[in-house]
Design an enzyme around this catalytic site. Structure first.
Site, PDB file in Angstrom:
ATOM      1  N   GLU A  99      -0.654  23.943  -1.886  1.00 25.81           N
ATOM      2  CA  GLU A  99      -1.815  23.236  -2.461  1.00 25.81           C
ATOM      3  C   GLU A  99      -1.882  21.775  -2.003  1.00 25.81           C
ATOM      4  O   GLU A  99      -2.039  20.861  -2.810  1.00 25.81           O
ATOM      5  CB  GLU A  99      -1.808  23.335  -3.998  1.00 25.81           C
ATOM      6  CG  GLU A  99      -2.159  24.737  -4.474  1.00 25.81           C
ATOM      7  CD  GLU A  99      -2.438  24.846  -5.971  1.00 25.81           C
ATOM      8  OE1 GLU A  99      -2.607  23.809  -6.634  1.00 25.81           O
ATOM      9  OE2 GLU A  99      -2.491  25.983  -6.458  1.00 25.81           O
TER      10      GLU A  99
HETATM   11  C1  LIG Z   1       5.333  29.864  -0.538  1.00 28.07           C
HETATM   12  C2  LIG Z   1       3.951  29.558  -0.105  1.00 28.07           C
HETATM   13  C3  LIG Z   1       2.869  30.111  -0.795  1.00 28.07           C
HETATM   14  C4  LIG Z   1       1.565  29.877  -0.349  1.00 28.07           C
HETATM   15  N1  LIG Z   1       0.521  30.515  -0.968  1.00 28.07           N
HETATM   16  C5  LIG Z   1      -0.715  30.448  -0.414  1.00 28.07           C
HETATM   17  C6  LIG Z   1      -1.787  31.232  -0.925  1.00 28.07           C
HETATM   18  O1  LIG Z   1      -1.635  31.980  -1.894  1.00 28.07           O
HETATM   19  N2  LIG Z   1      -2.988  31.184  -0.296  1.00 28.07           N
HETATM   20  C7  LIG Z   1      -3.205  30.377   0.783  1.00 28.07           C
HETATM   21  O2  LIG Z   1      -4.293  30.376   1.320  1.00 28.07           O
HETATM   22  N3  LIG Z   1      -2.205  29.599   1.285  1.00 28.07           N
HETATM   23  C8  LIG Z   1      -0.970  29.612   0.720  1.00 28.07           C
HETATM   24  N4  LIG Z   1       0.057  28.836   1.226  1.00 28.07           N
HETATM   25  C9  LIG Z   1      -0.225  27.945   2.342  1.00 28.07           C
HETATM   26  C10 LIG Z   1      -0.075  26.476   2.009  1.00 28.07           C
HETATM   27  O3  LIG Z   1      -1.200  26.030   1.306  1.00 28.07           O
HETATM   28  C11 LIG Z   1       0.135  25.760   3.341  1.00 28.07           C
HETATM   29  O4  LIG Z   1       1.465  26.041   3.710  1.00 28.07           O
HETATM   30  C12 LIG Z   1      -0.092  24.293   3.266  1.00 28.07           C
HETATM   31  O5  LIG Z   1      -1.446  24.031   3.139  1.00 28.07           O
HETATM   32  C13 LIG Z   1       0.438  23.545   4.497  1.00 28.07           C
HETATM   33  O6  LIG Z   1       0.062  24.183   5.696  1.00 28.07           O
HETATM   34  P1  LIG Z   1       1.169  24.502   6.823  1.00 28.07           P
HETATM   35  O7  LIG Z   1       2.331  25.113   6.134  1.00 28.07           O
HETATM   36  O8  LIG Z   1       0.515  25.256   7.889  1.00 28.07           O
HETATM   37  O9  LIG Z   1       1.636  23.085   7.334  1.00 28.07           O
HETATM   38  P2  LIG Z   1       0.930  22.200   8.454  1.00 28.07           P
HETATM   39  O10 LIG Z   1      -0.506  22.062   8.177  1.00 28.07           O
HETATM   40  O11 LIG Z   1       1.348  22.685   9.791  1.00 28.07           O
HETATM   41  O12 LIG Z   1       1.604  20.790   8.160  1.00 28.07           O
HETATM   42  C14 LIG Z   1       2.905  20.441   8.644  1.00 28.07           C
HETATM   43  C15 LIG Z   1       3.226  19.028   8.155  1.00 28.07           C
HETATM   44  O13 LIG Z   1       2.253  18.105   8.636  1.00 28.07           O
HETATM   45  C16 LIG Z   1       1.782  17.298   7.568  1.00 28.07           C
HETATM   46  N5  LIG Z   1       0.413  16.906   7.869  1.00 28.07           N
HETATM   47  C17 LIG Z   1      -0.631  17.685   8.222  1.00 28.07           C
HETATM   48  N6  LIG Z   1      -1.733  16.944   8.431  1.00 28.07           N
HETATM   49  C18 LIG Z   1      -1.376  15.654   8.202  1.00 28.07           C
HETATM   50  C19 LIG Z   1      -2.062  14.399   8.225  1.00 28.07           C
HETATM   51  N7  LIG Z   1      -3.334  14.314   8.532  1.00 28.07           N
HETATM   52  N8  LIG Z   1      -1.382  13.288   7.928  1.00 28.07           N
HETATM   53  C20 LIG Z   1      -0.070  13.349   7.597  1.00 28.07           C
HETATM   54  N9  LIG Z   1       0.626  14.500   7.560  1.00 28.07           N
HETATM   55  C21 LIG Z   1      -0.015  15.626   7.846  1.00 28.07           C
HETATM   56  C22 LIG Z   1       1.898  18.165   6.338  1.00 28.07           C
HETATM   57  O14 LIG Z   1       2.007  17.362   5.160  1.00 28.07           O
HETATM   58  C23 LIG Z   1       3.189  18.916   6.634  1.00 28.07           C
HETATM   59  O15 LIG Z   1       4.272  18.135   6.213  1.00 28.07           O
HETATM   60  C24 LIG Z   1       1.339  29.035   0.768  1.00 28.07           C
HETATM   61  C25 LIG Z   1       2.438  28.458   1.435  1.00 28.07           C
HETATM   62  C26 LIG Z   1       3.718  28.712   1.011  1.00 28.07           C
HETATM   63  C27 LIG Z   1       4.861  28.086   1.772  1.00 28.07           C
END
Ligand SMILES: Cc1cc2nc3c(=O)[nH]c(=O)nc-3n(C[C@H](O)[C@H](O)[C@H](O)COP(=O)(O)OP(=O)(O)OC[C@H]3O[C@@H](n4cnc5c(N)ncnc54)[C@H](O)[C@@H]3O)c2cc1C
Length: 748
Positions: free
Chosen positions: A434
């Site tokens: 989230e």
């Molecule tokens: C256990 C779990 C349950 C989940 N459940 C759901 C679900 O039910 N439905 C759903 O749709 N999604 C779900 N998610 C997805 C979750 O919302 C995403 O993992 C989250 O939005 C981050 O995306 P990413 O993991 O691809 O990280 P990325 O987007 O690849 O980010 C990697 C890092 O870069 C940082 N970052 C990215 N952009 C910026 C910026 N502009 N400035 C500074 N830092 C930045 C982030 O903070 C992070 O530290 C779940 C994830 C997990 C791990």
């Protein structure tokens, strides 16, 4: 020509250049939700009266009874280690969750749900999470971004009628798929496409979308029977450049032709269900679009509106639970465990960490309850939600890490007796979901705050977009007055805070001054850097940190005022001072880093009149730690959601601590001294004033101190054994306890 129009005319072109460019999706995200108390911090005038009139969050008798009966019963069914080992909740827990409508807390009563307030939902999730995170996540998801919330707000009558009663009683288990392998944080850029088509269905022409998608990390997906899906709607018949209709949310019943679902991810090997969903050319009739055809393309706005509220409830509840359980466990273990002839909780280095954990818990939990009270009063405070999401989950992780350190080897040995390892393992999950915390801290809190909470910026942006010089000029005149007032309050005035609690008035006056300095710094940073500030994340992160610290400090004032418990004053005062110090130091760092020649003079000016409050002194930390060890009411107020599980380390500790309180610290000290001398629990117990109670305590304490060990062969590692020679040895077999079941799709 009026003065306003003249000013607006001159300012229009330079402002249009300076303001950051914004896509429609960014605009929808920025404009989602409402502005709560945090708006007054942006204005430089914290509105303590608003806090006083808001009052304490109240639960209805039905909500209170649910917490006292159903939640208590559920917790007593949860065996953390067995659930973790089986990687699923037992069938009887799934059945109980459905029967008692835990999945329908957010569903209105008219549709068969519980229709609970935000405060009640948060309390339910927090209590469950103190005994088992997997069960809490399983309950949390259908009540947050799960489709029920979207349906309740935007669904057609037919959709509400069909789905909401089924979701309320768990006939259907939902999940929501937004995240794509190539669009995580930047979720608005999802490449999942739905092509607008017409199909013959049972002899009728039906409009709909042919959707191809790849979703990952989706919580509850492996057991879901209905998938909320976000995809980009495309109309190939529209002219070039106008084909993208925008993000659209639909509900897909599964199993469904073309949809692959059921496989699992292993997020830190946690027991809750999570997995991928893929679909290829899946036909989604228009009826399945949430809200029907008029809501095609509105999905992003709908999601942002729901997140504005949901982010303040579920993940902050997990963060609070982690802090509460860590404090309870580390403080309790610190009383029972002795080294160098003294309970370890009395060593200053440990006492200091316990006191700090308690103080941070007081502040963050205050903010969590304040936001829930605001939600229940009808607000959907998006910026406060982001502050809560970030700070509660960070404080949760910090508290667990600190608890692990205090427990030493006891925390590291896995098994049913372990007190913190599953929370420790799962803490990063709350950090990531989230809105990952780095992004939330760097971009969302200040970025969204500057637009939504600043009293003039949004209006100025709208005036520039509308090319309306009169409207712009009027807003700029107001803005100039706002800056001048904040210069005065920051540098010259002696701010008052008449509506703050009397005992915290001195701190509240500093809070008011810091708020004016923060507001001035925002205008300075935005004025100097314009749209560039969006990319200078270290600067906007600091502005967000100052806002967060001021919000937490204000929440402390509110909590102290509403609870009216003088015993909590030392903790409340320390919490307030800690946040004010954080705000002050961060503000200084901000000014040191502004790209501005005269910044030294400016920084000196800006930091005048904020250093006069002493930091929390060592003696005060020690006094708080003493209170935690000796005043069970204070600890109980801080850790009021810690519940009792079916069995395991937490339950053993609760039992030992109850016996400890019956005997008192002095008697316990005599007994443990005798145990050290004799090496025998039975002999030591005979030294006690009441040998029977002494024996019970020493046995219970021994259970807390011991750890589990396992057979050396890999196959037998789920069967834990206590040391074979001691009188307390026991075998633990989760399979025999009936808690291991084969993973089954669509449980119940
Ligand atoms: C256990 C779990 C349950 C989940 N459940 C759901 C679900 O039910 N439905 C759903 O749709 N999604 C779900 N998610 C997805 C979750 O919302 C995403 O993992 C989250 O939005 C981050 O995306 P990413 O993991 O691809 O990280 P990325 O987007 O690849 O980010 C990697 C890092 O870069 C940082 N970052 C990215 N952009 C910026 C910026 N502009 N400035 C500074 N830092 C930045 C982030 O903070 C992070 O530290 C779940 C994830 C997990 C791990």
């Amino acid at each position: 020509m009026s003065l306003a129009k003249l000013i607006g005319k001159f300012a229009l072109a330079p402002l249009a250049r300076a303001l950051p460019t914004m896509s429609e999706t960014e605009r929808a995200a920025l404009e989602a939700g409402t502005v709560g108390f945090e708006g007054s911090l942006f204005a430089g005038r914290p509105n303590f009266r608003r806090l006083t009139t808001l009052g304490a969050p109240k639960l209805t008798p039905v909500e209170q009874s649910f917490l006292d009966q159903e939640v208590k019963t559920l917790c007593a069914m949860l065996d953390d280690y067995a659930i973790d080992s089986a990687r699923d909740l037992p069938p009887e827990v799934w059945a109980y969750l459905k029967e008692k409508r835990f999945f329908g807390m957010v569903v209105p009563r008219a549709h068969g749900g519980l229709g609970f307030s935000a405060s009640a939902q948060a309390a339910v999730v927090t209590r469950i999470a103190t005994v088992n995170v997997a069960a809490a996540v399983t309950v949390m998801v259908p009540n947050s971004i799960g489709p029920a919330e979207l349906l309740a707000h935007y669904g057609t009558e037919a959709q509400k009628h069909y789905w909401l009663p089924r979701l309320a009683v768990g006939t259907d288990i939902p999940c929501f798929g937004l995240t794509n392998p190539y669009a995580g944080s930047d979720a608005a850029s999802i490449p999942d496409r739905g092509i607008l088509v017409e199909r013959d269905v049972e002899g009728q022409r039906v409009r709909g979308f042919l959707v191809t998608f790849d979703k990952r990390y989706i919580t509850l997906a492996p057991v879901a029977t209905v998938v909320g899906l976000a995809f980009r709607a495309i109309n190939p018949q529209a002219p070039e450049g106008q084909q993208d209709m925008g993000i659209t949310c639909a509900l897909l019943p599964v199993p469904l032709q073309g949809v692959e679902i059921g496989r699992r991810h292993r997020p830190m090997d946690a027991a809750f269900m999570n997995g991928p969903i893929r679909g290829h050319d899946v036909f989604v009739p228009m009826d399945w679009v949430i809200g029907g055809e008029t809501f095609v393309g509105q999905g992003w706005r709908m999601l942002m509106e729901c997140l504005a509220a949901g982010r303040a409830i579920s993940l902050p509840a997990l963060g609070s639970a982690m802090q509460q359980v860590s404090l309870y466990v580390a403080n309790g273990y610190g009383k029972i465990r002795e080294q160098f002839g003294m309970p370890i909780g009395k060593f200053e280095a440990i006492a200091g960490q316990l006191a700090e954990t308690a103080v941070r818990l007081y502040a963050t939990d205050a903010a969590r309850r304040l936001a829930a009270a605001e939600l229940d009063s009808g607000e959907r405070p998006s910026v406060a939600s982001a502050i809560l999401k970030l700070h509660l989950t960070e404080a949760g992780r910090r508290a667990v890490t600190c608890g692990m350190d205090i427990l030493g080897g006891k925390a590291i040995q896995n098994g049913p007796s372990n007190l913190l390892s599953s929370a420790y393992r799962q803490a990063p999950i709350a950090i990531t979901v989230e809105g990952a915390n780095i992004l939330t801290r760097a971009l969302i809190i200040f970025g969204q705050g500057a637009v939504r909470c600043h009293p003039y910026v949004l209006e100025e942006m709208r005036a520039v977009a509308a090319q309306d010089p009169e409207r712009l000029g009027q807003s700029l005149l107001g803005h100039i007055g706002h800056v001048l007032r904040n210069v005065y309050v920051s540098l010259l005035a002696l701010p008052q805070a008449p509506d703050a609690p009397t005992a915290l008035r001195k701190e509240a006056r500093l809070l008011t001054r810091l708020s004016a300095k923060f507001a001035l710094s925002c205008d300075l940073a935005m004025g100097l850097l314009g749209g560039r500030l969006k990319r200078l994340e270290l600067l906007s992160q600091r502005l967000g940190d100052v806002l967060s610290a001021l919000y937490l400090a204000s929440a402390v004032c509110w909590r102290y005022e509403t609870e009216r418990d003088p015993a909590m004053l030392p903790i409340a005062r320390a919490a307030l001072r800690q946040q004010l110090r954080q705000a002050t130091v961060t503000l200084r760092d901000l000014h040191e880093n502004l790209p501005f020649g005269a910044r030294r003079v400016l920084s000196w000016l800006m930091m005048r009149g904020v250093w006069h409050l002493n930091p929390v002194r060592d003696a005060q930390w020690m006094a708080i730690a003493h209170q935690l060890r000796t005043d069970t009411k204070v600890l109980a107020r801080l850790t009021q959601d810690v519940s009792t599980p079916k069995c395991g380390g937490l339950r053993d500790l609760q039992h030992a601590l109850a016996l400890y309180e019956q005997l008192g610290a002095e008697e316990v000290s005599r007994l443990t001294q005798a145990l050290r001398k004799t090496g025998s629990i039975d002999a030591a117990a005979r030294v006690g004033t009441t040998p029977h109670s002494a024996l019970n305590y020493l046995r219970a304490a021994d259970k807390v101190i011991q750890v589990d060990d396992f057979a050396a062969t890999v196959e037998e590692t789920t069967t834990a054994t206590r040391p074979s020679k001691g009188p307390l040895s026991r075998r633990f077999d989760p399979a025999a306890a009936g808690n291991v079941q084969a993973h089954a799709k669509n449980p119940g």
